[in-house]
Structures are given as C-alpha cells and as structure tokens.
Design an enzyme around this catalytic site. Structure first.
Site, PDB file in Angstrom:
ATOM      1  N   LYS A 234       0.941  -1.650  -0.064  1.00  0.00           N
ATOM      2  CA  LYS A 234      -0.109  -0.216  -0.164  1.00  0.00           C
ATOM      3  C   LYS A 234       1.006   1.178   0.063  1.00  0.00           C
ATOM      4  CE  LYS A 234      -2.296  -1.294   3.558  1.00  0.00           C
ATOM      5  NZ  LYS A 234      -1.623  -2.997   3.706  1.00  0.00           N
TER       6      LYS A 234
ATOM      7  N   ARG B 260     -10.085   0.088   8.277  1.00  0.00           N
ATOM      8  CA  ARG B 260      -9.920  -0.896   8.513  1.00  0.00           C
ATOM      9  C   ARG B 260     -11.120  -1.834   9.271  1.00  0.00           C
ATOM     10  NH1 ARG B 260      -3.808   0.121   8.438  1.00  0.00           N
ATOM     11  NH2 ARG B 260      -2.976  -2.189   9.583  1.00  0.00           N
TER      12      ARG B 260
ATOM     13  N   ARG C  86      11.787  -5.395   5.089  1.00  0.00           N
ATOM     14  CA  ARG C  86      11.436  -3.756   4.902  1.00  0.00           C
ATOM     15  C   ARG C  86      11.713  -2.890   5.556  1.00  0.00           C
ATOM     16  NH1 ARG C  86       5.495  -1.539   5.370  1.00  0.00           N
ATOM     17  NH2 ARG C  86       5.922  -2.925   7.607  1.00  0.00           N
TER      18      ARG C  86
ATOM     19  N   ARG D  10      10.535  -1.011  11.044  1.00  0.00           N
ATOM     20  CA  ARG D  10       9.876  -0.490  12.416  1.00  0.00           C
ATOM     21  C   ARG D  10       9.787  -1.477  12.915  1.00  0.00           C
ATOM     22  NH1 ARG D  10       4.499   0.186   8.075  1.00  0.00           N
ATOM     23  NH2 ARG D  10       3.935  -1.566   9.656  1.00  0.00           N
TER      24      ARG D  10
ATOM     25  N   ARG E 288      -0.354  -9.286  12.970  1.00  0.00           N
ATOM     26  CA  ARG E 288      -1.376  -8.501  11.910  1.00  0.00           C
ATOM     27  C   ARG E 288      -2.281  -9.253  10.878  1.00  0.00           C
ATOM     28  NH1 ARG E 288       4.006  -5.487  11.210  1.00  0.00           N
ATOM     29  NH2 ARG E 288       2.952  -4.595   9.248  1.00  0.00           N
TER      30      ARG E 288
HETATM   31  P1  AP5 Z   1       4.652  -1.378   2.498  1.00  0.00           P
HETATM   32  O1  AP5 Z   1       4.054  -0.920   0.521  1.00  0.00           O
HETATM   33  O2  AP5 Z   1       5.457  -1.211   3.280  1.00  0.00           O
HETATM   34  O3  AP5 Z   1       3.111  -2.431   2.208  1.00  0.00           O
HETATM   35  P2  AP5 Z   1       1.993  -1.246   3.216  1.00  0.00           P
HETATM   36  O4  AP5 Z   1       0.825  -2.832   2.410  1.00  0.00           O
HETATM   37  O5  AP5 Z   1       2.566  -0.348   3.200  1.00  0.00           O
HETATM   38  O6  AP5 Z   1       2.135  -2.524   4.758  1.00  0.00           O
HETATM   39  P3  AP5 Z   1       1.986  -1.893   6.285  1.00  0.00           P
HETATM   40  O7  AP5 Z   1       3.168  -3.387   7.091  1.00  0.00           O
HETATM   41  O8  AP5 Z   1       2.584  -0.543   5.823  1.00  0.00           O
HETATM   42  O9  AP5 Z   1       0.784  -2.350   6.523  1.00  0.00           O
HETATM   43  P4  AP5 Z   1       0.093  -2.395   7.456  1.00  0.00           P
HETATM   44  O10 AP5 Z   1      -1.325  -2.115   7.074  1.00  0.00           O
HETATM   45  O11 AP5 Z   1       0.474  -3.466   8.435  1.00  0.00           O
HETATM   46  O12 AP5 Z   1       0.864  -0.901   8.431  1.00  0.00           O
HETATM   47  P5  AP5 Z   1       0.271   0.391   8.571  1.00  0.00           P
HETATM   48  O13 AP5 Z   1       1.619   1.389   9.049  1.00  0.00           O
HETATM   49  O14 AP5 Z   1      -1.033   0.209   7.943  1.00  0.00           O
HETATM   50  O15 AP5 Z   1       5.969  -3.068   1.622  1.00  0.00           O
HETATM   51  C1  AP5 Z   1       6.065  -3.738   2.551  1.00  0.00           C
HETATM   52  C2  AP5 Z   1       7.662  -4.334   1.997  1.00  0.00           C
HETATM   53  O16 AP5 Z   1       7.027  -5.203   0.292  1.00  0.00           O
HETATM   54  C3  AP5 Z   1       7.945  -3.126   1.375  1.00  0.00           C
HETATM   55  O17 AP5 Z   1      10.143  -4.040   1.993  1.00  0.00           O
HETATM   56  C4  AP5 Z   1       8.429  -3.291  -0.223  1.00  0.00           C
HETATM   57  O18 AP5 Z   1       9.529  -2.538  -0.591  1.00  0.00           O
HETATM   58  C5  AP5 Z   1       8.150  -4.353  -0.035  1.00  0.00           C
HETATM   59  N1  AP5 Z   1       7.224  -4.623  -1.337  1.00  0.00           N
HETATM   60  C6  AP5 Z   1       5.770  -3.282  -2.189  1.00  0.00           C
HETATM   61  N2  AP5 Z   1       5.416  -4.397  -3.050  1.00  0.00           N
HETATM   62  C7  AP5 Z   1       6.746  -5.021  -3.348  1.00  0.00           C
HETATM   63  C8  AP5 Z   1       6.382  -5.824  -4.679  1.00  0.00           C
HETATM   64  N3  AP5 Z   1       5.477  -5.821  -5.405  1.00  0.00           N
HETATM   65  N4  AP5 Z   1       7.241  -6.909  -4.839  1.00  0.00           N
HETATM   66  C9  AP5 Z   1       8.440  -7.599  -3.761  1.00  0.00           C
HETATM   67  N5  AP5 Z   1       8.330  -6.623  -2.882  1.00  0.00           N
HETATM   68  C10 AP5 Z   1       7.214  -5.316  -2.145  1.00  0.00           C
HETATM   69  O19 AP5 Z   1      -0.220   0.171  10.289  1.00  0.00           O
HETATM   70  C11 AP5 Z   1       0.475  -0.531  11.309  1.00  0.00           C
HETATM   71  C12 AP5 Z   1      -0.695  -0.504  12.779  1.00  0.00           C
HETATM   72  O20 AP5 Z   1      -0.702   0.287  13.229  1.00  0.00           O
HETATM   73  C13 AP5 Z   1      -1.447  -1.068  12.687  1.00  0.00           C
HETATM   74  O21 AP5 Z   1      -0.683  -2.988  12.594  1.00  0.00           O
HETATM   75  C14 AP5 Z   1      -2.571  -0.545  13.599  1.00  0.00           C
HETATM   76  O22 AP5 Z   1      -2.176  -1.187  15.280  1.00  0.00           O
HETATM   77  C15 AP5 Z   1      -2.481   0.565  13.886  1.00  0.00           C
HETATM   78  N6  AP5 Z   1      -3.577   1.668  12.496  1.00  0.00           N
HETATM   79  C16 AP5 Z   1      -2.901   1.664  11.410  1.00  0.00           C
HETATM   80  N7  AP5 Z   1      -4.590   1.544  10.762  1.00  0.00           N
HETATM   81  C17 AP5 Z   1      -5.057   1.873  10.920  1.00  0.00           C
HETATM   82  C18 AP5 Z   1      -6.695   2.218  11.048  1.00  0.00           C
HETATM   83  N8  AP5 Z   1      -7.216   2.294  10.352  1.00  0.00           N
HETATM   84  N9  AP5 Z   1      -7.296   1.374  11.933  1.00  0.00           N
HETATM   85  C19 AP5 Z   1      -6.661   0.237  13.586  1.00  0.00           C
HETATM   86  N10 AP5 Z   1      -5.523   0.411  13.815  1.00  0.00           N
HETATM   87  C20 AP5 Z   1      -4.824   1.186  12.692  1.00  0.00           C
HETATM   88 MG    MG Z   2       2.166   1.266   5.110  1.00  0.00          MG
END
Ligand code: AP5
Ligand code: MG
Length: 209
Positions: free
Chosen positions: A14, A89, A123, A155, A166
């Site tokens: 994402k 979410r 990552r 992270r 997660r």
């Molecule tokens: P990346 O682009 O970083 O993936 P991402 O989908 O952004 O993954 P996140 O871990 O950020 O998602 P998340 O939903 O768990 O975390 P968030 O910060 O939102 O890519 C990942 C890796 O893969 C990178 O190294 C990249 O280079 C590589 N990659 C990308 N595309 C690729 C491809 N096509 N092929 C190969 N490699 C690739 O949330 C964190 C925490 O915050 C949650 O656990 C929760 O506690 C809280 N939180 C956040 N939002 C909410 C909400 N709305 N409600 C409640 N709690 C929330």
């Molecule tokens: Mg992200």
C-alpha cells in the site's frame, strides 16, 4: 472532492504504491499507520493509547482513528481529495468515512499470506522522506532515496511474531470490508504478487475507469 482507498493486508505494498500514485494523481497519501507512528514518537495522548495496540498487531480503537481522520481531512492539501492507505480497516471506520468524504475507488492489493512475512521482515525506509525499500525485492539504488538526509529506519512491528498477529487481525476484522465495498460497486482488486511497476500500471488503469 473525491478520495480513493488503498486496501490490503500488511506488506501488500500500500505504501509503496501510494508513493507512485501520489506522483501520478496529485492526491496526498493519508496513512493512518504513519500518523500513529508519528504520534507515538511525539509522545502525544493518541500515541500513548496506540502504542500497545500497534506493538501487539491489534487495531487501534475506531474512535481514535476516526478523530485523526476528521482532523486530517480539514487540512489544506486535502481539499481535492486524498488517497487513504490502511484506512478504513473496520466497517464502523468505513461508515464514518462515508460521512466525512466521498470515496470513488477502493483498490485492494491482493497478496497471498505466504509472501507477507518475507516482505515485512526485509522492509526498511528513509526516516526523513518515508520512501520504502526492501533488502531483496526493492533495494535502495545508487541514487539513494531522493532526499538529502537518508537515514535507514526499520519498524518495531516488523518482526515475524507481530506480522502473524497483524495478518490474523486483517483476516478477522478488515477483510470483511471488501464485501461491504463490493456491494457499493466501487471495489477493484489487483494482483499484488507481481513486480511493483506492473501493479502501479494496473492501479492507474482502475483509476481511469
Ligand atoms: P509496503 O508498501 O510498506 O506495504 P504496506 O501495505 O504499506 O504494509 P504495512 O506493513 O505498512 O501495512 P500495515 O497495514 O500492516 O501497517 P500500517 O502502518 O498501516 O511494502 C512492504 C515491503 O514489501 C516493503 O519492503 C516493499 O519494498 C516491499 N514490496 C512492496 N511491493 C512489492 C512487490 N510488488 N514485490 C516485492 N516486494 C514488494 O499499520 C500499522 C499498525 O497501526 C496496525 O497494525 C495497527 O495497529 C495500527 N493502525 C493503522 N491504521 C489503522 C486503522 N485504520 N485502524 C486501526 N488501527 C490502525
Ligand atoms: Mg504501509
């Protein structure tokens, strides 16, 4: 004003796609994960509430997230719409969003669970500009990240135990939203288990529909 949602499991790409789509559409990225990490780092009340949930891979309570979004959407750069990354979410978050701003496209980046751990555990990003990289799949090149203050950041929730939690949280609480948005006719799935650039092309094609 119209907004789009990037939807998908942890590590789906994402944030990676948001960086690219932001360049193409001009819509600012609104990542609730990034906002919460900034709040934790700053030691705000929101950050103190969120920290434990994030470290254990649980969702932060809806009321906290909805208040963050209500404030963010009032900022100047959001007046023509935004690109949500990792929000909504839960169905209550999606219902609240529908009252805040219209959403035209929900784009689900689909990646099988068995790919997720290797993506998350490799990552890293730039602490200064936020650009996201991967040890094997998307390493930083000789040109660097594009900003002048490269500083590698990993992270604290990017470890195998938290990733599995997660993923469970995603399947139990977030994936039901796909059906909710599908019933509204704005849900589009793209195959996220391919090269990063190919996925960007697909997402941009969906946005033209
Ligand atoms: P990346 O682009 O970083 O993936 P991402 O989908 O952004 O993954 P996140 O871990 O950020 O998602 P998340 O939903 O768990 O975390 P968030 O910060 O939102 O890519 C990942 C890796 O893969 C990178 O190294 C990249 O280079 C590589 N990659 C990308 N595309 C690729 C491809 N096509 N092929 C190969 N490699 C690739 O949330 C964190 C925490 O915050 C949650 O656990 C929760 O506690 C809280 N939180 C956040 N939002 C909410 C909400 N709305 N409600 C409640 N709690 C929330
Ligand atoms: Mg992200």
């Amino acid at each position: 004003m119209s907004s789009i949602v990037l939807f998908g499991p942890p590590g789906a790409g994402k944030g990676t796609q948001a960086e690219r789509i932001m360049d193409a559409t001009g819509l600012p990225q609104v990542s609730t994960g990034d906002m919460l990490r900034a709040a934790v780092k700053a030691g705000t009340e929101t950050g103190m509430v969120a920290k434990g949930f994030m470290e254990s891979g649980q969702l932060v309570p809806d009321s906290v997230i909805i208040d963050l979004i209500k404030d963010r959407i009032l900022e100047d750069d959001a007046k023509n719409g935004v690109m949500f990354d990792g929000f909504p979410r839960t169905i209550p978050q999606a219902e609240a969003l529908a009252e805040i701003t219209p959403v035209t496209h929900v784009i689900a980046i689909e990646v099988p669970d068995e790919r997720i751990v290797e993506r998350i555990c490799g990552r890293y990003s730039c602490a200064n500009c936020g650009s996201v990289f991967h040890d094997l799949f998307n390493p930083i090149g000789d040109d660097g990240c594009g900003c002048e203050k490269w500083q590698e950041k990993r992270r604290s929730d990017d470890n195998e135990a938290t990733v599995n939690s997660r993923l469970n949280t995603y399947h139990e609480q977030t994936s039901p939203l796909a059906e909710w948005y599908r019933s509204k006719g704005i849900f589009h799935a793209v195959n996220g288990d391919r090269a990063i650039d190919e996925i960007t092309v697909d997402i941009l094609a969906v946005l033209e529909r």
